[in-house]
Design a protein around this motif. Structure first.
Motif, PDB file in Angstrom:
ATOM      1  N   ALA A   1       0.838  -1.205   0.000  1.00 21.43           N
ATOM      2  CA  ALA A   1       0.000   0.000   0.000  1.00 21.43           C
ATOM      3  C   ALA A   1       0.873   1.255   0.000  1.00 21.43           C
ATOM      4  O   ALA A   1       0.555   2.247  -0.668  1.00 21.43           O
ATOM      5  CB  ALA A   1      -0.932   0.001   1.208  1.00 21.43           C
ATOM      6  N   SER A   2       1.982   1.208   0.724  1.00 20.83           N
ATOM      7  CA  SER A   2       2.878   2.368   0.820  1.00 20.83           C
ATOM      8  C   SER A   2       3.469   2.733  -0.535  1.00 20.83           C
ATOM      9  O   SER A   2       3.472   3.900  -0.929  1.00 20.83           O
ATOM     10  CB  SER A   2       4.009   2.094   1.815  1.00 20.83           C
ATOM     11  OG  SER A   2       3.509   1.890   3.109  1.00 20.83           O
ATOM     12  N   ILE A   3       3.983   1.739  -1.268  1.00 20.93           N
ATOM     13  CA  ILE A   3       4.612   2.074  -2.554  1.00 20.93           C
ATOM     14  C   ILE A   3       3.569   2.470  -3.588  1.00 20.93           C
ATOM     15  O   ILE A   3       3.811   3.336  -4.435  1.00 20.93           O
ATOM     16  CB  ILE A   3       5.506   0.919  -3.071  1.00 20.93           C
ATOM     17  CG1 ILE A   3       6.410   1.442  -4.193  1.00 20.93           C
ATOM     18  CG2 ILE A   3       4.691  -0.271  -3.538  1.00 20.93           C
ATOM     19  CD1 ILE A   3       7.518   0.501  -4.600  1.00 20.93           C
ATOM     20  N   VAL A   4       2.381   1.868  -3.521  1.00 21.99           N
ATOM     21  CA  VAL A   4       1.308   2.247  -4.448  1.00 21.99           C
ATOM     22  C   VAL A   4       0.904   3.702  -4.235  1.00 21.99           C
ATOM     23  O   VAL A   4       0.757   4.477  -5.183  1.00 21.99           O
ATOM     24  CB  VAL A   4       0.088   1.312  -4.280  1.00 21.99           C
ATOM     25  CG1 VAL A   4      -1.124   1.878  -5.009  1.00 21.99           C
ATOM     26  CG2 VAL A   4       0.410  -0.085  -4.801  1.00 21.99           C
ATOM     27  N   ILE A   5       0.729   4.102  -2.974  1.00 20.15           N
ATOM     28  CA  ILE A   5       0.239   5.447  -2.658  1.00 20.15           C
ATOM     29  C   ILE A   5       1.349   6.497  -2.732  1.00 20.15           C
ATOM     30  O   ILE A   5       1.172   7.576  -3.299  1.00 20.15           O
ATOM     31  CB  ILE A   5      -0.425   5.460  -1.273  1.00 20.15           C
ATOM     32  CG1 ILE A   5      -1.678   4.563  -1.295  1.00 20.15           C
ATOM     33  CG2 ILE A   5      -0.801   6.879  -0.852  1.00 20.15           C
ATOM     34  CD1 ILE A   5      -2.266   4.277   0.064  1.00 20.15           C
ATOM     35  N   LEU A   6       2.536   6.176  -2.187  1.00 25.25           N
ATOM     36  CA  LEU A   6       3.603   7.178  -2.127  1.00 25.25           C
ATOM     37  C   LEU A   6       4.148   7.539  -3.506  1.00 25.25           C
ATOM     38  O   LEU A   6       4.635   8.655  -3.710  1.00 25.25           O
ATOM     39  CB  LEU A   6       4.738   6.691  -1.226  1.00 25.25           C
ATOM     40  CG  LEU A   6       4.400   6.600   0.276  1.00 25.25           C
ATOM     41  CD1 LEU A   6       5.572   6.058   1.058  1.00 25.25           C
ATOM     42  CD2 LEU A   6       3.977   7.965   0.826  1.00 25.25           C
TER      43      LEU A   6
END
Length: 219
Positions: A190-195
């Motif tokens: 989720a972090s790499i998708v959103i960031l």
């Protein structure tokens, strides 16, 4: 065409496989030391390093991490086929066709399964997710086995009866170990998708170009 060195052509895999081997070795060494400390506290005999590598303590700790990584990658590969995230470098574009969606065609440099066609091509077309799911289920099974063996070893030291595998799988301990790893992997995805919507890393294929608009989807 410029001829590159073997390391230049394979630098990413060499680097990560190297640090994997190093860190796995360090995990084994310090896990062995910790396990012997635990045995000493229970007034039990120490185990040799070679014996420790076959113990439930080492198997459980190792495959507990492996399974969550393979689950993460399997779901990521499958879900990015159909799901989108506007602005993310990790998502396919919302409406435009992508190269990865085109029908495979047999050409001179195409992989063997593409040239063969039929069910072999169908299997090859999904081979990445299939292998990741196989690795996940194997690692999950090894984590279960190792955790069960480690639990029964502790029971034996304490003079308690051992549990069957069917009984152990209902224990909160096993599922605590499982979900504490799964949730961290889902958070990292989720972090790499959103960031990657808002942040950049120049030169990285995991980032959009530095001057790309935030809401531009894909790389």
């Amino acid at each position: 065409m410029k001829k590159h060195s073997f390391f230049y052509r394979n630098g990413l895999s060499i680097f990560f496989l190297s640090i994997f081997i190093i860190t796995l070795g360090l995990q084994a060494y310090f896990g062995w030391k910790e396990h012997n400390q635990e045995l000493e506290e229970e007034h039990a005999a120490h185990v040799a390093f070679t014996a420790y590598l076959q113990s439930g303590h080492f198997i459980s700790a190792t495959f507990e991490n492996f399974q969550s990584e393979f689950l993460q990658m399997a779901l990521y590969v499958v879900l990015t086929v159909g799901l989108r995230q506007v602005g993310s470098a990790e998502s396919k574009k919302l409406d435009e066709p992508e190269d990865v969606d085109r029908e495979p065609r047999a050409h001179l440099k195409a992989p063997g399964p593409v040239k063969k066609g039929g069910w072999i091509l169908k299997l090859y077309s999904n081979s990445l997710s299939i292998v990741f799911f196989i690795l996940f289920f194997f690692s999950w099974g090894m984590h279960l086995y190792g955790s069960w063996q480690d639990y029964n070893n502790e029971q034996l030291i304490k003079g308690q009866p051992a549990e069957s595998l069917a009984s152990f799988i209902t224990e909160p301990l096993f599922w605590f170990e499982t979900f504490q790893n799964w949730q961290s992997e889902f958070l990292s995805v989720a972090s790499i998708v959103i960031l990657t919507i808002f942040l950049r890393q120049k030169g990285s294929p995991e980032s959009k170009p530095v001057d790309a608009p935030h809401m531009e989807t894909g790389k």
